[in-house]
Design a protein around this motif. Structure first.
Motif, short mmCIF file in Angstrom:
data_model
loop_
_atom_site.label_atom_id
_atom_site.label_comp_id
_atom_site.label_asym_id
_atom_site.label_seq_id
_atom_site.Cartn_x
_atom_site.Cartn_y
_atom_site.Cartn_z
N GLN A 1 0.81 -1.22 0.00
CA GLN A 1 0.00 0.00 0.00
C GLN A 1 0.85 1.27 0.00
N ASP A 2 2.00 1.18 -0.62
CA ASP A 2 2.85 2.36 -0.83
C ASP A 2 2.48 2.93 -2.20
N PHE A 3 1.32 3.56 -2.26
CA PHE A 3 0.74 3.93 -3.55
C PHE A 3 1.51 5.05 -4.24
N GLU A 4 1.99 6.02 -3.49
CA GLU A 4 2.70 7.15 -4.11
C GLU A 4 3.95 6.67 -4.84
N THR A 5 4.72 5.81 -4.19
CA THR A 5 5.93 5.28 -4.83
C THR A 5 5.56 4.40 -6.02
N ALA A 6 4.46 3.66 -5.88
CA ALA A 6 4.01 2.80 -6.98
C ALA A 6 3.64 3.63 -8.20
N ILE A 7 3.02 4.79 -7.97
CA ILE A 7 2.66 5.66 -9.10
C ILE A 7 3.91 6.03 -9.90
N VAL A 8 4.94 6.45 -9.19
CA VAL A 8 6.19 6.83 -9.87
C VAL A 8 6.76 5.64 -10.63
N LYS A 9 6.74 4.47 -10.01
CA LYS A 9 7.30 3.27 -10.63
C LYS A 9 6.57 2.93 -11.93
N PHE A 10 5.24 2.92 -11.88
CA PHE A 10 4.47 2.54 -13.07
C PHE A 10 4.55 3.62 -14.15
N GLN A 11 4.59 4.89 -13.75
CA GLN A 11 4.74 5.96 -14.73
C GLN A 11 6.08 5.85 -15.46
N THR A 12 7.11 5.46 -14.73
CA THR A 12 8.43 5.28 -15.35
C THR A 12 8.38 4.17 -16.39
N ILE A 13 7.72 3.07 -16.06
CA ILE A 13 7.58 1.97 -17.02
C ILE A 13 6.84 2.44 -18.26
N LEU A 14 5.75 3.19 -18.06
CA LEU A 14 4.92 3.61 -19.18
C LEU A 14 5.61 4.63 -20.08
#
Length: 312
Positions: free
Chosen positions: A44-57
């Motif tokens: 549930q570390d959603f903020e860090t997950a957002i950055v991670k998935f945006q980087t992939i995209l």
């Protein structure tokens, strides 16, 4: 209290679906980063997950699993409008994906875009394999648009799929109550009390139904239970006071109305009913004071309404 106790909540259940790998789009070289993103979601570390998935995209704009993860993370941070945009991109590529339709409905619901949520949920329900939670969300979406009869039908299907759910039965009973289908509402609340005898929400609504229909004696035990469970709720003490008053238990009625007006000193009806109980108990001077207070509050309310809505 009749509709404020709806406890059904739609959590991020699709996180589990994602972690189980139910979305099987072909992916490329981002597998390690995706796994990191999934772990962040799981924690549930959603903020860090957002950055991670945006980087992939940024590197792989068509990586649907990353976009799915991004949508989940955005919902987790309550960025529902942004989540809706990402889900729309997923649905453009997979218009009949049940998970994506459910996510779209959830994000629309959170934005109070109820008509759009209804459209998406209808698409989801056509696919079959529906769960009780989907019918419940559909019912809530319809109820939010004042389509009460349709909402009740949706909740009937939810209850059929999950007959032991207290929350679903309570919501269905409340929808029946809204339609003045008191017998149907009574049946749902009684079913709840069979399963959970001390359930206070059902007790209050059942007592209120009996009181509304002129059976104060039958209402009393249910309203006593509700007042004990919700000692700081105006509605419970006011209803219990009315039941005591109707059964000529004036001293008990006075006590309940006194609690009620302490909790909500701005409601004229509380003071008026207190005045009636005092008058019938022979405490006439105190009754006059209560009646004056009720009249003063009513006059102030009317004056405020005139200021808010002046006549042309």
């Amino acid at each position: 209290m009749k509709t404020n106790f709806r406890l059904l909540r739609y959590s991020l259940i699709f996180i589990v679906c994602l972690l189980l790998g139910q979305v099987n789009f072909a992916q490329t070289d981002a597998k390690p980063q995706l796994q990191e993103g999934l772990t962040l979601l799981q924690n549930q570390d959603f903020e860090t997950a957002i950055v991670k998935f945006q980087t992939i995209l940024q590197a792989e704009p068509n990586n649907d699993k990353a976009r799915h993860g991004l949508a989940i993370a955005l919902i987790g941070t309550e960025k529902f409008a942004e989540a809706s945009r990402e889900i729309a991109k997923l649905l453009a590529r997979a218009p009949q994906n049940a998970q994506f339709l459910e996510m779209a409905a959830q994000s629309f619901w959170q934005q109070k875009r109820f008509a759009e949520a209804e459209v998406v949920l209808r698409r989801r329900l056509v696919l079959g394999d529906e769960r009780a939670a989907i019918w419940a969300l559909f019912g809530d979406t319809l109820d939010a648009q004042k389509k009460t009869a349709e909402a009740a039908t949706a909740y009937e299907k939810a209850v059929k799929l999950a007959p032991e759910s207290i929350d679903l039965r309570y919501a269905l009973g409340s929808l029946y109550w809204k339609q003045i289908r008191y017998r149907d509402a009574e049946n749902e609340y009684l079913e709840i009390l069979k399963r959970q005898p001390d359930e206070p929400r059902a007790s209050f609504n059942l007592g209120d139904i009996y009181l509304t229909n002129g059976n104060a004696v039958k209402a009393l035990p249910y309203l006593k239970r509700a007042a004990k469970a919700f000692p700081n709720e105006y509605d419970t003490h006011f209803a219990l006071g009315r039941a005591f008053l109707a059964t000529r238990q004036f001293e008990q009625a006075i006590a309940e109305f006194q609690i009620a007006v302490k909790l909500r000193s701005d409601i004229p009806e509380g003071y008026f009913q207190l005045g009636l109980a005092l008058q019938r108990f022979g405490r006439r001077e105190e009754a006059k004071t209560a009646f004056r207070k009720a009249q003063d509050l009513q006059n102030a309310k009317r004056a405020s309404e005139k200021v808010t809505n002046p006549k042309n």
